[in-house]
Design an enzyme around this catalytic site. Structure first.
Site, PDB file in Angstrom:
ATOM      1  N   SER A 100       3.209  22.351 -46.260  1.00 36.06           N
ATOM      2  CA  SER A 100       2.446  21.531 -45.306  1.00 36.06           C
ATOM      3  C   SER A 100       1.016  21.378 -45.835  1.00 36.06           C
ATOM      4  O   SER A 100       0.626  22.074 -46.779  1.00 36.06           O
ATOM      5  CB  SER A 100       2.425  22.219 -43.941  1.00 36.06           C
ATOM      6  OG  SER A 100       1.632  23.405 -44.026  1.00 36.06           O
ATOM      7  N   ASP A 111       5.411  18.397 -46.633  1.00 36.98           N
ATOM      8  CA  ASP A 111       5.855  18.320 -45.235  1.00 36.98           C
ATOM      9  C   ASP A 111       4.762  17.647 -44.389  1.00 36.98           C
ATOM     10  O   ASP A 111       3.585  18.021 -44.476  1.00 36.98           O
ATOM     11  CB  ASP A 111       6.100  19.767 -44.752  1.00 36.98           C
ATOM     12  CG  ASP A 111       6.809  19.843 -43.430  1.00 36.98           C
ATOM     13  OD1 ASP A 111       7.566  18.912 -43.098  1.00 36.98           O
ATOM     14  OD2 ASP A 111       6.628  20.859 -42.724  1.00 36.98           O
ATOM     15  N   HIS A 166       8.658  21.324 -32.734  1.00 32.43           N
ATOM     16  CA  HIS A 166       8.163  22.386 -33.617  1.00 32.43           C
ATOM     17  C   HIS A 166       7.809  23.631 -32.805  1.00 32.43           C
ATOM     18  O   HIS A 166       7.473  23.536 -31.635  1.00 32.43           O
ATOM     19  CB  HIS A 166       6.918  21.906 -34.366  1.00 32.43           C
ATOM     20  CG  HIS A 166       7.217  20.804 -35.348  1.00 32.43           C
ATOM     21  ND1 HIS A 166       6.829  19.509 -35.149  1.00 32.43           N
ATOM     22  CD2 HIS A 166       7.884  20.837 -36.527  1.00 32.43           C
ATOM     23  CE1 HIS A 166       7.242  18.765 -36.185  1.00 32.43           C
ATOM     24  NE2 HIS A 166       7.893  19.547 -37.027  1.00 32.43           N
ATOM     25  N   LYS A 207      11.061  25.525 -27.691  1.00 31.29           N
ATOM     26  CA  LYS A 207      11.610  24.173 -27.865  1.00 31.29           C
ATOM     27  C   LYS A 207      12.237  23.582 -26.606  1.00 31.29           C
ATOM     28  O   LYS A 207      12.279  22.389 -26.441  1.00 31.29           O
ATOM     29  CB  LYS A 207      12.665  24.184 -28.972  1.00 31.29           C
ATOM     30  CG  LYS A 207      12.099  24.637 -30.317  1.00 31.29           C
ATOM     31  CD  LYS A 207      13.125  24.482 -31.398  1.00 31.29           C
ATOM     32  CE  LYS A 207      12.704  25.167 -32.687  1.00 31.29           C
ATOM     33  NZ  LYS A 207      11.458  24.639 -33.254  1.00 31.29           N
ATOM     34  N   GLY A 239      11.924  20.749 -36.654  1.00 34.02           N
ATOM     35  CA  GLY A 239      11.943  21.637 -35.489  1.00 34.02           C
ATOM     36  C   GLY A 239      13.271  22.338 -35.311  1.00 34.02           C
ATOM     37  O   GLY A 239      13.778  22.463 -34.189  1.00 34.02           O
ATOM     38  N   ASN A 282      14.899  21.505 -41.247  1.00 33.24           N
ATOM     39  CA  ASN A 282      13.595  22.153 -41.478  1.00 33.24           C
ATOM     40  C   ASN A 282      13.430  23.438 -40.675  1.00 33.24           C
ATOM     41  O   ASN A 282      13.552  23.420 -39.435  1.00 33.24           O
ATOM     42  CB  ASN A 282      12.480  21.203 -41.046  1.00 33.24           C
ATOM     43  CG  ASN A 282      12.298  20.035 -41.983  1.00 33.24           C
ATOM     44  OD1 ASN A 282      13.116  19.808 -42.868  1.00 33.24           O
ATOM     45  ND2 ASN A 282      11.233  19.294 -41.790  1.00 33.24           N
ATOM     46  N   ARG A 305       8.273  32.885 -39.830  1.00 30.61           N
ATOM     47  CA  ARG A 305       7.062  33.532 -39.301  1.00 30.61           C
ATOM     48  C   ARG A 305       7.448  34.679 -38.366  1.00 30.61           C
ATOM     49  O   ARG A 305       6.778  35.708 -38.309  1.00 30.61           O
ATOM     50  CB  ARG A 305       6.213  32.518 -38.530  1.00 30.61           C
ATOM     51  CG  ARG A 305       5.732  31.376 -39.410  1.00 30.61           C
ATOM     52  CD  ARG A 305       4.947  30.351 -38.597  1.00 30.61           C
ATOM     53  NE  ARG A 305       4.611  29.230 -39.477  1.00 30.61           N
ATOM     54  CZ  ARG A 305       3.626  28.376 -39.248  1.00 30.61           C
ATOM     55  NH1 ARG A 305       2.882  28.480 -38.174  1.00 30.61           N
ATOM     56  NH2 ARG A 305       3.384  27.389 -40.097  1.00 30.61           N
TER      57      ARG A 305
END
Ligand code: G3H
Ligand code: 13P
Ligand code: ZN
Length: 316
Positions: free
Chosen positions: A48, A81, A179, A183, A211, A253, A259
């Site tokens: 990104s 991205d 994202h 969600k 997402g 994606n 994370r």
């Protein structure tokens, strides 16, 4: 070996989806390559704008070049991205990226077409693939927050016209995901009917699902038990990855889940070893845990086990 996303999609289309994983640092790169080699999967690395700025864009590029040497059997694309036009040109001219995403999805249709067309022209001159986006995902991207209720699903007729007008190589469609880690408010739901309608109008054309993190409940529970406070999280059902792939989604994606693995590893590590202060010990745990996660995702996406067939397809 770095290849284009178009080359990867040619082999995957209608059968499986490529995992497109965002990375920011050396630990993520090591975990990603290890996981993809272990599961024998081709893959897409995505950077990104934020990842390129995190240290310095030359640093993350050098890390990927090094990983390519450490794992010479790997086959992957290097993809920008959510690029704006300026960042797309920077990546196209870098001599490093094999694929870029121009995200003008927040602009009106005609402006999105005009911007995407310019990027496609510049990228194709250099043999680089272009992903574009139509429709608006909910949630937060680096510079853009789409408020609840303002997300819009992709209109299939517009998708057909957009692809024809721009010449892009793949299209990110909004089909109900967003994202981040939050969600769905109520029931989780992908709009397969929208995918079906797009596929009917664009047969054989690779679609992209943003997402797509699954936000695993056990991961979030472990984080919260180790001092975290992540509430009301919800992700995509991993059993919907393959059905989406069969409907033309060739790229899925995943960023947030990686994370969460990082947060779980580090919270648990320092909770259990409060006297430790060397970052290498949890860093090594993270590399292995991220590799395991990547391998598990490649199996669910159907990309696991495809590496040698893809290698053979590139020689044709
Ligand atoms: O779509 C956003 C990706 O998850 C990248 O996130 O902009 O925080 O690096 P980032
Ligand atoms: P997640 O936030 O679901 O991981 O989505 C990542 C993404 O779409 C990157 O472009
Ligand atoms: Zn995205």
């Amino acid at each position: 070996m770095i290849v284009t996303t178009a080359q990867l999609f040619k082999h995957a289309y209608g059968k499986y989806a490529l995992g497109a994983y965002n990375i920011n640092n050396a630990e993520q790169a090591m975990g990603l390559f290890k996981g993809c080699i272990e599961s024998k999967a081709p893959f897409i690395i995505q950077l990104s704008k934020g990842a390129r700025k995190y240290t310095d864009k030359r640093m993350i590029e050098a890390i990927i070049r090094a990983a390519d040497q450490i794992f010479p059997e790997a086959i992957f694309a290097v993809h920008l991205d959510h690029g704006d036009e300026e960042t797309c040109y920077d990546c196209i001219n870098s001599g490093f990226f094999s694929s870029v995403m121009i995200d003008a999805s927040h602009d009106p249709f005609d402006k999105n077409v005009a911007i995407t067309k310019r990027v496609v022209e510049a990228a194709h001159k250099k043999g680089i693939s272009v992903e574009a986006e139509l429709g608006m995902l909910g949630g937060v991207e680096e510079d853009v927050k789409v408020e609840d209720g303002h997300a819009t699903l992709t209109n299939p007729d517009e998708a057909q016209a957009f692809v024809k007008a721009t010449g892009c190589d793949s299209l990110a469609c909004a089909i109900g995901t967003s994202h981040g880690a939050f969600k769905f408010k109520g029931k989780q739901s992908l709009h397969f009917e929208v995918l079906e309608a797009i596929k009917a109008r664009l047969p054989g054309f690779p679609l992209v699902m943003h997402g797509s993190s699954s936000v695993p409940k056990d991961e979030v529970d472990r984080i919260n038990k180790a001092g975290g406070a992540i509430k009301d999280s919800a992700g995509v059902d991993v059993n919907e990855y393959l059905p989406a792939a069969k409907l033309g989604v060739a790229k899925i994606n995943i960023d947030t889940d990686g994370r969460l693995v990082w947060t779980r590893v580090h919270r648990e590590f320092f909770r259990d070893k409060p006297a430790e202060f060397d970052f290498r010990a949890p860093g090594k745990v993270y590399i292995d845990e991220y590799a395991k996660f990547i391998s598990s995702r490649n199996k669910l996406l159907g990309s696991a086990g495809q590496l040698e067939e893809v290698r053979a397809s590139l020689k044709k």
